[in-house]
Enzyme design. Structure first.
Site, PDB file in Angstrom:
ATOM      1  N   LYS A 176       0.852  -1.189   0.000  1.00 14.69           N
ATOM      2  CA  LYS A 176       0.000   0.000   0.000  1.00 14.69           C
ATOM      3  C   LYS A 176       0.888   1.239   0.000  1.00 14.69           C
ATOM      4  O   LYS A 176       1.851   1.308   0.758  1.00 14.69           O
ATOM      5  CB  LYS A 176      -0.884  -0.009   1.255  1.00 14.69           C
ATOM      6  CG  LYS A 176      -2.358  -0.088   0.933  1.00 14.69           C
ATOM      7  CD  LYS A 176      -3.237  -0.217   2.137  1.00 14.69           C
ATOM      8  CE  LYS A 176      -4.464   0.652   1.942  1.00 14.69           C
ATOM      9  NZ  LYS A 176      -5.617   0.247   2.732  1.00 14.69           N
ATOM     10  N   GLU A 208     -19.886  -7.277   8.526  1.00 11.11           N
ATOM     11  CA  GLU A 208     -20.978  -6.585   9.225  1.00 11.11           C
ATOM     12  C   GLU A 208     -22.003  -7.563   9.774  1.00 11.11           C
ATOM     13  O   GLU A 208     -22.531  -7.359  10.877  1.00 11.11           O
ATOM     14  CB  GLU A 208     -21.646  -5.581   8.276  1.00 11.11           C
ATOM     15  CG  GLU A 208     -20.804  -4.340   7.960  1.00 11.11           C
ATOM     16  CD  GLU A 208     -19.731  -4.547   6.905  1.00 11.11           C
ATOM     17  OE1 GLU A 208     -19.699  -5.642   6.282  1.00 11.11           O
ATOM     18  OE2 GLU A 208     -18.929  -3.629   6.671  1.00 11.11           O
ATOM     19  N   ARG A 249     -25.813  -4.207   5.235  1.00  7.50           N
ATOM     20  CA  ARG A 249     -25.332  -5.580   5.101  1.00  7.50           C
ATOM     21  C   ARG A 249     -25.831  -6.496   6.224  1.00  7.50           C
ATOM     22  O   ARG A 249     -25.814  -7.706   6.080  1.00  7.50           O
ATOM     23  CB  ARG A 249     -23.799  -5.581   5.169  1.00  7.50           C
ATOM     24  CG  ARG A 249     -23.120  -5.040   3.952  1.00  7.50           C
ATOM     25  CD  ARG A 249     -22.695  -6.175   3.083  1.00  7.50           C
ATOM     26  NE  ARG A 249     -22.385  -5.726   1.758  1.00  7.50           N
ATOM     27  CZ  ARG A 249     -21.214  -5.908   1.178  1.00  7.50           C
ATOM     28  NH1 ARG A 249     -20.249  -6.523   1.818  1.00  7.50           N
ATOM     29  NH2 ARG A 249     -21.028  -5.499  -0.046  1.00  7.50           N
TER      30      ARG A 249
END
Ligand SMILES: Cc1ncc(C[n+]2csc(CCOP(=O)(O)OP(=O)(O)O)c2C)c(N)n1
Length: 626
Positions: free
Chosen positions: A280, A365, A393
């Site tokens: 990243k 979730e 979700r």
């Protein structure tokens, strides 16, 4: 902007594919420079995009896009893809109104094969496309590109589970940068790290050779890929068990590894799995060393980097984070849960101060909600911090696992209302509608920061499921009480009384403000000389207050930052209808369509949800053209 001569010559992938292999490294350098400078000017996602530049180039170079389908997961890492697919100029208006979206969108480009913003959908969608291609006899290739964070979600595994038996031509690329937004969590992450570190490499390799020797074409492929990729072929036990051929891990910044491997994989039928290691923030030292800070950025100076410092006003997220620590200090039953949004939900300090009571469950979730339900069953007090749209979700879990059993699970719902630059996928436009219809729920929306703190305490003290929904960013700037007070449940308050005499009752207007709409309602009321009720509770609605306002006013106006369909105003209408009250009701709120990205203040104004908009709507309803 720096010179980017090679990038300037690429408008679409077809031109890219005409480049010689040796030129691609320079293209990657130029693209990296361009993206860094461009995102520093507009804001947007940075670390993930710097990490996927070589992978994006390699994919468009090897695959015949858009005929072949690239399906990106989350989509926050697709800026290089956007630049290479004709949207370079548009990057100057990234995430601005009418500008290029921060995520792939089918309506934006034929190269954006699937609209996204929420995570972990790519394998399911790509599998659907691969099966469609097979059924229609189209020889296209379909590639899902998914991060290690997104891979931790149940939906990704549901798709893998299905893909292995369908045997469609699907390539899943795991872009493993050993990061979610925060450091990754969970057993899968540890497993991927083991694959990468190679501790299981040798054992797996032996097993792999056995399998490969029985499959001449695979062995041949293995040998060829090994030449190019320097011997990095291992059957990954987990993904192999799902029915995929696992290849990797390979270096995702090395085009000389990526391109031959992808070229070989393109020739293979059936479910293929390529494990790619990236970093990243690659190429920008500051982002490499702090990928969390540079995950999503506002405008910044690339030389000095992001300057962190106290902002003038507390955000609602910070109000929640401080409250969480204060409440945890008072009540040892409190447990804090986040589905992979530690920073974005203001839980960093809580995680440091209460590590044993902090749970980052990954992008999960559904699990987060049922996990909270389990904790509540045993007498603990779970606080689930979740964004309004990500809560979508976990809806069945909320109804079936929490509300039906009337468990004291508290939801701290951030990003309720328009979020601005992230746009339609992230606008919290529906939570009031989908929460209010659930029995047993307590649903609150604060009009200011201190009220938010009180509502959080009220929710926490409530013996049943509860939700406090607050917007992105800051409120009016009301200072916080140090104490933790509760509010009387189901009671609103009058914040301003119309000054009209009783002789003028036919012109009296009452504004029923919900949450973030209190501030513009109060401002509008000054011009309209209207009464303003701060309703506080959407469920239970203060029916007595509604009835008394209806008695004393000629027009009621409900105002909310939620869709008008089934939201707070719909509850007011239901309340009036049930009481047989005929006072007219004007309902102001978000329209029944998706609102795109842009500046949220400007968008709210365009939707008539600022003070001038409220004044105009009320005057129109009164037939007043003045
Ligand atoms: C359902 C859902 N929950 C949470 C998020 C917020 N989110 C956006 S990116 C991200 C991390 C994704 O990690 P990974 O897939 O590894 O990609 P990376 O950022 O590392 O490139 C999260 C949690 C989301 N987009 N969708």
């Amino acid at each position: 902007m720096s010179d980017t001569p090679l990038l300037d010559s690429i408008d679409f992938p077809a031109t890219l594919r005409r480049l010689e292999r040796k030129d691609l490294a320079q293209l990657a350098d130029e693209l990296r420079t361009f993206l860094l400078e461009s995102v520093a000017k507009t804001g947007g996602h940075l670390s993930s995009n710097l990490g996927t530049i070589e992978l994006t180039i390699a994919l468009h170079y090897v695959f015949d896009t858009p005929h072949d389908r690239l399906v990106w997961d989350v989509g926050h890492q697709t800026y290089a893809h956007k630049v290479l697919t004709g949207r370079r100029a548009g990057m100057a208006h990234l995430r601005m109104q009418d500008g290029v979206s921060g995520f792939p969108r089918r309506s934006e480009s034929e190269y954006d094969t699937f609209g996204v913003g929420h995570s972990s959908t790519s394998i399911s969608a790509a599998l659907g496309m691969a099966v469609a291609a097979r059924n229609k006899g189209e020889g296209r290739r379909v590639v899902a590109i998914i991060g290690d964070g997104a891979m931790s979600a149940g939906e990704a595994f549901e798709a893998l589970n299905n893909a292995g038996v369908i045997d469609a031509n699907l390539l899943v690329i795991l872009n493993d940068n050993d990061m979610s937004i925060s450091p990754p969590v969970g057993a899968l992450n540890k497993y991927l790290a083991r694959l990468f570190s190679g501790r299981s490499f040798n054992a797996a390799r032996k097993a792999g050779e056995k399998v490969l020797s029985k499959m001449p074409s695979m062995l041949e492929f293995a040998k060829r890929a090994e030449e190019h990729v320097k011997g990095m072929i291992v059957p990954g036990t987990l993904f192999e068990e799902f029915g995929f051929n696992y290849i990797g891990p390979i270096n995702g910044h090395d085009l000389d590894s990526l391109i031959p491997t992808l070229e070989n994989l393109k020739l293979l039928d059936g479910p293929q799995f390529l494990h790619v290691i990236t970093r990243k923030g690659q190429g920008y030292k500051l982002a490499e060393s702090d990928p969390v800070l540079y995950h999503g950025v506002s405008k910044f100076d690339t030389n000095g980097g992001i300057k962190t410092g106290a902002t003038a006003k507390l955000t609602y997220m910070q109000v929640f984070g401080d409250w969480l620590c204060d409440m945890a200090a008072q009540d040892s039953r409190l447990v804090g849960i986040t589905p992979a949004m530690r920073e974005g939900s203001g839980m960093v300090r809580f995680a440091q101060e209460y590590p044993g009571r902090f749970h980052d469950v990954g992008i999960a979730e559904q699990h987060a909600m049922t996990f909270a339900a389990g904790l509540a069953c045993e007498g603990l007090r779970p606080v689930l911090a979740i964004y309004s749209t990500f809560l979508q979700r976990a809806y069945d879990q909320l109804i079936h696992d929490v509300a039906l059993q009337n468990l004291p699970v508290m939801l701290a719902i951030d990003r309720a209302g328009l979020v601005g630059a992230d746009g339609a996928t992230h606008n919290g436009a529906f939570d009031l509608s989908y929460l209010t219809c659930v029995p047993n729920m307590l649903v609150m929306a604060p009009g200011d920061e201190n009220e938010c703190r009180k509502m959080l305490t009220t929710a926490f003290s409530h013996d049943g499921p509860s939700a406090v929904r607050y917007p992105r960013g800051s409120g009016p700037g009301v200072p916080l009480d140090a104490v933790l007070d509760t509010l009387p449940i189901g009671k609103g308050e009058i914040r301003r009384q119309s000054g009209c005499g009783s002789d003028n009752a036919s012109r009296r207007v009452a504004l029923l403000a919900f949450g973030s709409m209190l501030t513009p309602a109060l401002a509008a009321a000054e011009q309209l000389d209207a009464t303003v009720a701060n309703m506080r509770f959407v469920k239970p609605l203060d029916r007595e207050l509604v009835a008394s306002l209806a008695r004393d006013h000629a027009l009621l106006v409900s105002i909310e930052e939620n869709t008008l369909v089934g939201g707070a105003g719909a509850e007011v209408a239901r309340c009036l209808a049930e009481q047989g009250v005929t006072t007219p009701l004007l309902r102001l709120g978000l329209p029944d369509r998706f609102t795109d990205h842009g500046d949220s203040v400007a968008l709210l104004a365009q939707l008539g949800l600022d003070a001038p908009g409220i004044v105009a709507s009320v005057r129109k309803a009164l037939g007043d053209n003045s």
